[in-house]
Every structure is written in C-alpha cells, then in structure tokens.
Design a protein around this motif. Sequence first.
Motif, PDB file in Angstrom:
ATOM      1  N   LEU A 169       3.046  44.317  36.762  1.00  0.00           N
ATOM      2  CA  LEU A 169       1.756  44.863  37.179  1.00  0.00           C
ATOM      3  C   LEU A 169       1.064  43.969  38.207  1.00  0.00           C
ATOM      4  O   LEU A 169       0.535  44.456  39.217  1.00  0.00           O
ATOM      5  CB  LEU A 169       0.844  45.041  35.960  1.00  0.00           C
ATOM      6  N   VAL A 170       1.078  42.670  37.961  1.00  0.00           N
ATOM      7  CA  VAL A 170       0.396  41.736  38.868  1.00  0.00           C
ATOM      8  C   VAL A 170       1.020  41.768  40.256  1.00  0.00           C
ATOM      9  O   VAL A 170       0.312  41.825  41.269  1.00  0.00           O
ATOM     10  CB  VAL A 170       0.430  40.301  38.289  1.00  0.00           C
ATOM     11  N   THR A 171       2.338  41.745  40.332  1.00  0.00           N
ATOM     12  CA  THR A 171       2.990  41.730  41.644  1.00  0.00           C
ATOM     13  C   THR A 171       2.772  43.040  42.401  1.00  0.00           C
ATOM     14  O   THR A 171       2.503  43.023  43.609  1.00  0.00           O
ATOM     15  CB  THR A 171       4.505  41.456  41.497  1.00  0.00           C
ATOM     16  N   VAL A 172       2.855  44.158  41.697  1.00  0.00           N
ATOM     17  CA  VAL A 172       2.638  45.447  42.358  1.00  0.00           C
ATOM     18  C   VAL A 172       1.185  45.586  42.819  1.00  0.00           C
ATOM     19  O   VAL A 172       0.906  46.233  43.831  1.00  0.00           O
ATOM     20  CB  VAL A 172       3.013  46.609  41.410  1.00  0.00           C
ATOM     21  N   SER A 173       0.262  44.944  42.117  1.00  0.00           N
ATOM     22  CA  SER A 173      -1.165  45.069  42.455  1.00  0.00           C
ATOM     23  C   SER A 173      -1.479  44.542  43.851  1.00  0.00           C
ATOM     24  O   SER A 173      -2.419  45.008  44.494  1.00  0.00           O
ATOM     25  CB  SER A 173      -2.024  44.330  41.415  1.00  0.00           C
ATOM     26  N   TYR A 174      -0.689  43.555  44.342  1.00  0.00           N
ATOM     27  CA  TYR A 174      -0.941  43.051  45.697  1.00  0.00           C
ATOM     28  C   TYR A 174       0.186  43.428  46.676  1.00  0.00           C
ATOM     29  O   TYR A 174       0.339  42.831  47.739  1.00  0.00           O
ATOM     30  CB  TYR A 174      -1.188  41.531  45.699  1.00  0.00           C
ATOM     31  N   THR A 217      10.173  50.532  35.898  1.00  0.00           N
ATOM     32  CA  THR A 217       8.880  50.529  35.218  1.00  0.00           C
ATOM     33  C   THR A 217       9.006  51.027  33.786  1.00  0.00           C
ATOM     34  O   THR A 217       8.350  50.509  32.875  1.00  0.00           O
ATOM     35  CB  THR A 217       7.871  51.399  35.989  1.00  0.00           C
ATOM     36  N   THR A 220      -2.647  54.972  44.275  1.00  0.00           N
ATOM     37  CA  THR A 220      -1.906  53.816  44.789  1.00  0.00           C
ATOM     38  C   THR A 220      -0.681  53.542  43.914  1.00  0.00           C
ATOM     39  O   THR A 220      -0.628  53.964  42.750  1.00  0.00           O
ATOM     40  CB  THR A 220      -2.796  52.556  44.786  1.00  0.00           C
ATOM     41  N   PHE A 231       0.101  50.787  42.504  1.00  0.00           N
ATOM     42  CA  PHE A 231      -0.331  50.021  41.333  1.00  0.00           C
ATOM     43  C   PHE A 231      -0.831  50.952  40.239  1.00  0.00           C
ATOM     44  O   PHE A 231      -0.483  50.798  39.056  1.00  0.00           O
ATOM     45  CB  PHE A 231      -1.429  49.028  41.723  1.00  0.00           C
ATOM     46  N   GLN A 232      -1.657  51.926  40.602  1.00  0.00           N
ATOM     47  CA  GLN A 232      -2.171  52.867  39.611  1.00  0.00           C
ATOM     48  C   GLN A 232      -1.043  53.692  38.991  1.00  0.00           C
ATOM     49  O   GLN A 232      -1.056  53.970  37.792  1.00  0.00           O
ATOM     50  CB  GLN A 232      -3.204  53.798  40.264  1.00  0.00           C
ATOM     51  N   LEU A 281       0.840  51.483  36.540  1.00  0.00           N
ATOM     52  CA  LEU A 281      -0.006  51.279  35.364  1.00  0.00           C
ATOM     53  C   LEU A 281      -0.009  52.512  34.460  1.00  0.00           C
ATOM     54  O   LEU A 281       0.155  52.396  33.236  1.00  0.00           O
ATOM     55  CB  LEU A 281      -1.433  50.942  35.806  1.00  0.00           C
TER      56      LEU A 281
END
Length: 504
Positions: free
Chosen positions: A451-456, A404, A354, A356-357, A360
């Motif tokens: 990270l938080v924004t990309v996670s959702y 990033t 994904t 997000f991954q 990260l």
Amino acid sequence: MTEEKTRAVRLPSKVEALLPIVFLLAIMISNYVFGWGNDPHIPVLLACCVAMIVGKLCGYSYADMLKGALDAVSQSLEAIIIILCVGCLIGSFEWSGTIPAVVFYGLKTLTPQLFLPIACILCAIVAISLGSAWTVSATLGIAFMAIGETMGINPALTAGMILSGACCGDKFSPLSDSTNLAAAAAQTGLFDHVKAMVTTTFPSLVLAIIIYTIIGLQGSSGYDPQVATDLSQAIVDHYAFMSPILLLPILLIVVVSVAKMPALPAVILISLVGCVFAVVFQGAGLSDCISMLHYGYSAETGNELCDTLLNKGGMDSMLWTNNLVIVAVAFGGILQKIGAVESVLGGLIKKVKTPFQLVLVTMVTSVFCITTMCDQYIGLIIPASMYKDKYDEMGLGRNMLSRTLEDSGTLWSPLVPWSSCGAYHTATLGVPTLSYLPYCFMNIINPILALVTVSYGANLLYADGSRTTIFRHLKKGNGPAGAPPEAHEKAMAALAQIRAQQNK
C-alpha cells in the motif's frame, strides 16, 4: 411462482448485512478480552442463525440459504479431507521418529541467537518446494515449536516466525493452490503472477528476517541448555533408532511436490511411508500403524516437553479443526447467498479514482471476505470478479490484481481465528491465533509495504509489461502479463490515454 419469489428477494441494507458479522466479532472479541476460553464453533453457528434471520427478512427462503451453506461446504470438501489426512501424516511422522529427528538434529545445529531467522528461511524454502504452508506447519512447524521452547523463546513468537516463512513460501510456489487460484481469478499467467510478487513479498520477507534476527541477537533470559540436553536424551532413549535416515520422509514431500502429485494422494502416500519407517526402524506393527493414523502417537517418556512433542497427530485430532471449518464455511455461504458483501462493498468501486484507491479497495474486500466468510479462496475469487474490469480501465496489468489478492487474502487468512487456516494452524502449532498474530511480521509487513509503495506511484505494473520501481522510475518489461484478449486491448487503450494526458 418463481418470478414472484425472485421479485420478493432484495439485497440486505448495509446495517442488515453487517448485523451477523458484528454479532460474530462482538462474541469473539469478548471471548478474547475477558478470557472466557470458549471455542469459536458455537459463536459461528449462532452467527449463521443471525445471517439466516437477515436473509429471511430480505425474502430468501430457508431452503435457498441452506443450499448456499451446503454448496460452500461442498466446495471445501477436498480441503476438509486433506486436513484429516494431515492428521494421519503427523501421527506417522511422530511414530517413525521423523519429527523428533528434526528436533534432535536441529538442537545440535541451531543456536538461540540465530534460531528465529534461520528457521524462518528454512520454512520459506520448504514451503516453496511443497506449495503448502499447512504441510510446513504440520512437519517443520511442530519440530521448531519444540526447539523454540527449549531455547526459552515465546511460543507465540516461534509460531509467528513459522507462519511468516511458510506463508511467504506458499505465495511464491507455483505448486500452491492459492497461487494458482489468484492467477486464475485475475485471468493472468501463473509465472507472470509469481514474478509480480517479487516486488512486494520478497522485501517483506527480508524485513521480517531482519526483525527476527534482532530479536534473536538480544537473547532469551529463559534459555537453559539443560532443557535442550534433556529433550535430546529423552528422544534418544525413547526411540529404538535415531539417525539422519529418519529425515528422508521430509525429502519425499519435496519429491512428490516436484512430481506435481495432487495434494490428497500425496499426503496419503507420505503418511504410509511414515508407517513403513515406523515398522522398519521403530518396531511398530500393523495394528500400531492403523492406530497411529487414526489416533496419533501416544508416548510417556518421563520428560514433559518430549511428551508434548510426541503426543500429536491422528485423524481424530483434526476433528476440532474440521468442525470449525464446516460451520465457518457454511456461514460464508449464507452471507454470499444473501448478498452481504455486495451490499456492504459494492458501492466502493464507483469512488475509486487512483491505483492506490483501487489496491486499497481490493485488499479491504479480500480481508472482509475472509473475516466474514472464513475462507481464503472466497477472499481471492470475489474481489477479482468485482474489480478486474477496473484494473483494465486504469491501464494496469492483471498480474497487479493477482499480486494484490495474495498480498492481502493469502496472508490474512491465517490471522483470523475462525477461518479454516487460522483454526488449522492453531490446532497444529498449539498457539491461539490472536497470540501469534503480532509476531507474523511477514504477514503484517507485506500488505503495508504494498500500500505504501503504490501510494506514491511505485511498484505499479502496467498492461504493456512496464512497471515503476521502488523509486518510481518507469522500466520496460519483457512483454505484457497474461490477460484475456479483450481485457488486454481495453487496458492498453486506457494506458495510452493516461500517458498521453501525462505528457501534455
């Protein structure tokens, strides 16, 4: 013979690759926890020895590893020389009265309640103009440290505020070497990269300024107006001439930056201008100029705080920093030569499914490279080379990769005590890296927000130029970000396939 040697060489196992890194971290953490007060130079040098032992076990010759270390140092020579010349700049700015003038007029205009947020904004603005957090630290940074002390503010908090503003401005500036390098490593357009950072960096700065404002409005129990008055009087009594004219060298820094003069000649030119101001306004002689450039400024005013402010600079004062930079960069060169990063992190990309991954993993790799190899540039270059194809496979824009890299690499570097950035800012501001780290709110918030924004599913930048907002709404862009033609075609094909599956 060469082929036999090549066949004998192998990648270190994960345990072997981590051994020199764990060794270094164990010594450094113990040094901090138990308060031994030892400088990081010898621990890093010992870690070099451990890395070479690991390399020897993996089949690398001493000559190969030494070459890796020397090549890394060679690539950092310009930065090493710039650090020396920044020492000259500080010395000339002290003798000319430029830095004391910033303090003198700053004390007249700034209040303890608004000092932190306003100073942070000023550092960001100047850093955007200069493209250098280092220069901001060596000029405004020194002045703001003195102002903060008169206001009873924790020096670690003041240093964290300075670096929050300076690092943010450095990231946004098209003149910054790290900004240009991140764009080049990701193979995207410079201004595509700068615009991409608005979605994560600007909100992080706003949040940091809000936090500094809240802290400032709470007031400081240690504030004593008499301290500021005494410091101002000591500055006026010591210098033959004190006027806003002495602020002009600060403006010259902006001028040479706009003119896109290379960093090294720009620093030397500004240092010489500082010498001219010292001769014209403070009565210095030629011998004094040579002395201030080499050994910095020396003064005894009778005011302890003023003496601390003035007795700074000189090429000689930067040798501690440069000694650390040399051994730290050499350590990174050895690790890179024996394949430590590839061994530890090379398998991560296979598990990424994904965005997000992917973000990260990119951040973790960048932070790992800077922490272990002690160089910001390596923390930008290696993750870009490892993961850029994966961004194409997910239909993401190359400017998301560059964003990033800066969200993690550029902001993490000043927080590592043994990195070139951490060592420099500690020597310049006089505050240990691990002391100011908790107060670098911008540097801490930015990667977390990204990270938080990309996670959702927010703040995603796609290959066709579209992006998702903070609320995950898809918006069309003004065209795709720069990328190599083949990479762009691959990313567009992947994006079309992904969206076709989403629409089923």
